[in-house]
Design an enzyme around this catalytic site. Structure first.
Site, short mmCIF file in Angstrom:
data_model
loop_
_atom_site.label_atom_id
_atom_site.label_comp_id
_atom_site.label_asym_id
_atom_site.label_seq_id
_atom_site.Cartn_x
_atom_site.Cartn_y
_atom_site.Cartn_z
CG ASP A 244 41.70 -4.90 -56.89
OD1 ASP A 244 42.03 -5.60 -55.91
OD2 ASP A 244 42.24 -5.00 -58.01
CE LYS B 104 49.55 -7.52 -54.57
NZ LYS B 104 50.79 -7.72 -55.26
CE1 TYR C 200 48.21 -5.82 -64.04
CE2 TYR C 200 48.50 -6.50 -61.77
CZ TYR C 200 48.56 -6.78 -63.13
OH TYR C 200 48.97 -8.02 -63.56
N1 PMP Z 1 44.63 -6.15 -58.01
C1 PMP Z 1 45.58 -5.37 -57.45
C2 PMP Z 1 45.17 -4.07 -56.83
C3 PMP Z 1 46.92 -5.77 -57.46
O1 PMP Z 1 47.85 -4.96 -56.91
C4 PMP Z 1 47.26 -6.99 -58.07
C5 PMP Z 1 48.69 -7.49 -58.12
N2 PMP Z 1 49.67 -6.64 -57.77
C6 PMP Z 1 46.24 -7.77 -58.63
C7 PMP Z 1 44.94 -7.32 -58.57
C8 PMP Z 1 46.55 -9.08 -59.28
O2 PMP Z 1 46.90 -10.02 -58.33
P1 PMP Z 1 47.78 -11.30 -58.76
O3 PMP Z 1 49.13 -10.79 -59.14
O4 PMP Z 1 47.78 -12.15 -57.54
O5 PMP Z 1 47.06 -11.95 -59.90
#
Ligand code: PMP
Length: 433
Positions: free
Chosen positions: A237, A270, A142
């Site tokens: 990511d 985060k 994700y």
């Molecule tokens: N990349 C990863 C690996 C994530 O876990 C998340 C959110 N859980 C995101 C991107 C997206 O971040 P946001 O919810 O702040 O848009």
């Protein structure tokens, strides 16, 4: 006192599903989501005054526990000087320096407000840098909710059982190739057919949005090798794992175990924002300088690098020293051990997987969970039974079997006791499914 149920129905009347992010609605586990009034350390309190041990930790950011007094007072002080300027501030540079110090392949950083923006911008940057359009992502990974990255996504998309999303034009995902996670052969095949068209491979450095599914030894290195061979950029990511799995994220953990897959672009979110809306992308200067205003790849944001968020990030990274990660790792081992004993005692089949202190449990599976299909084979109903029994006993778990569990440096012996006592009944509830 207004009940959670009353607040939920009032919210549903004016907010789709009553929530601003789908998993919060308890769609897959059922029941009434807890409306949170406040949080402190490892605890959260709902609108009915019930206190829970929190293992969601705002989906990752609360590394130090909720409302750490030093972070809160730094934010309060910053707030008293103004909430947003839309102009550069010195704390942006301080936070960029703190990131670069820990993530050594990173030479320059650009701040945005969400992980979605960070990965969306990283993809645009890779396309701009290579002059190519095609990107590869992995099933069950994700990367937020931008159009191109919503194909076969984990997290809320997995929870809702959706193949993707309505409203995403076919053209937006036409250049996204989805490959099974941990499948080097499949990746090699795609590269041998279309290698010269591929701008980037984007990968969670350790996927944690289909449960925690660590890369097999050599997988990230294989991505690095193939991308280098074909002039493709590697985007790692670390929105979830960055500054959580270790001071230098999962990349740092893996590097210490002898495998270095230094990507061209990292994305963070985060923890780096200390609980405030902040995320970032970073990489080598020659690539990062392709972003406007130095380069031709456009990206901008009214609230980007917000002074309250950058101050929270600086303070959090400053406080997150080696001791924090050591404590978190051993605490996670203790909590995982207790969870395993309770499930064993109840005769539940399960698979427990972790990346440093980050972990999740797959109920009804015993073999290693290597990819999205393996993860989808878990017994969601068993997790639902387990989740509700834990909630009843005062433990707030992620309301989906596809999400990771998060501990914080504030989780202590008292919270462990609540967890330990709650487990047997929850394990028995799962065993009955
Ligand atoms: N990349 C990863 C690996 C994530 O876990 C998340 C959110 N859980 C995101 C991107 C997206 O971040 P946001 O919810 O702040 O848009």
């Amino acid at each position: 006192m207004t009940s959670n149920a009353e607040l939920f129905s009032a919210a549903q009347a004016v907010i789709p599903g009553g929530v601003d992010s789908p998993v919060r609605a308890y769609g897959s586990v059922g029941g009434v989501p807890r409306f949170i009034e406040r949080a402190q350390g490892p605890w959260i309190w709902d609108a009915e005054g019930t206190r829970y041990v929190d293992l969601v930790c705002t989906w990752g950011p609360a590394l130090l526990g909720h409302a750490h007094p030093e972070v809160v007072s730094a934010v309060q002080e910053a707030a008293s000087k103004g909430l947003s300027f839309g102009a550069p501030t010195r704390t942006e540079t301080e936070l960029a320096d703190a990131i670069i110090e820990r993530m050594t392949p990173v030479e320059k950083v650009r701040f945005v407000s969400t992980g979605t923006e960070a990965t969306m911008t990283a993809v645009r940057l890779a396309r701009g840098a290579t002059g190519r359009d095609v990107i590869i992502k992995f099933a069950g990974n994700y990367h937020g909710h931008s159009d191109a990255l919503l194909a076969a996504a984990g997290s809320g998309v997995a929870t809702a059982g959706l193949p993707g999303s309505a409203g995403v034009p076919a053209a937006s995902t036409a250049d996204t190739i989805v490959v099974d996670y941990n499948d080097v052969t499949a990746l090699e095949e795609v590269f041998s057919e279309r290698g010269d068209q591929i701008a980037a491979v984007i990968v969670e450095s350790c996927p944690a949005n289909m449960g925690v599914v660590p890369p097999e030894p050599g997988f990230n290195a294989a991505i690095r090798r193939l991308t280098k061979e074909h002039g493709t950029l590697m985007i790692t990511d670390e929105v979830l794992t960055g500054f959580r799995c270790s001071a230098s994220g999962f990349w740092g953990l893996q590097q210490r175990s002898g495998e270095d897959f230094a990507p061209d672009i990292f994305t963070f979110g985060k923890v780096v924002g200390g609980g405030m809306p902040l995320a970032a992308l970073g990489g080598r200067a020659e690539i990062m300088d392709l972003l406007a205003p130095t380069g031709p790849v456009y990206q901008a944001g009214t609230l980007s690098g917000n002074p309250l968020a950058t101050v929270a990030g600086v303070k959090t990274l400053h406080l997150a020293d080696a001791g924090v990660y050591q404590r978190l790792d051993s605490r996670s081992e203790q909590w995982r051990g207790e969870l395993a004993s309770a499930l064993d005692a109840a005769g539940v089949s399960y698979r427990l997987q972790n990346a440093g202190n980050l972990f999740s449990v797959f109920l009804g599976v015993e073999e290693p969970v290597r990819n999205y299909d393996d993860s989808k084979a878990q017994t969601a109903e068993a997790y639902t039974a387990f989740f509700h029994a834990m909630l009843e006993a005062g433990i707030n778990l992620p309301p989906s079997c596809f999400e990771a569990w998060f501990l914080s440096d504030a989780h202590d012996d008292e919270t462990f006791e609540v967890f330990r006592k709650a487990l047997p009944k929850a394990a028995e509830a799962a065993a009955k499914i």
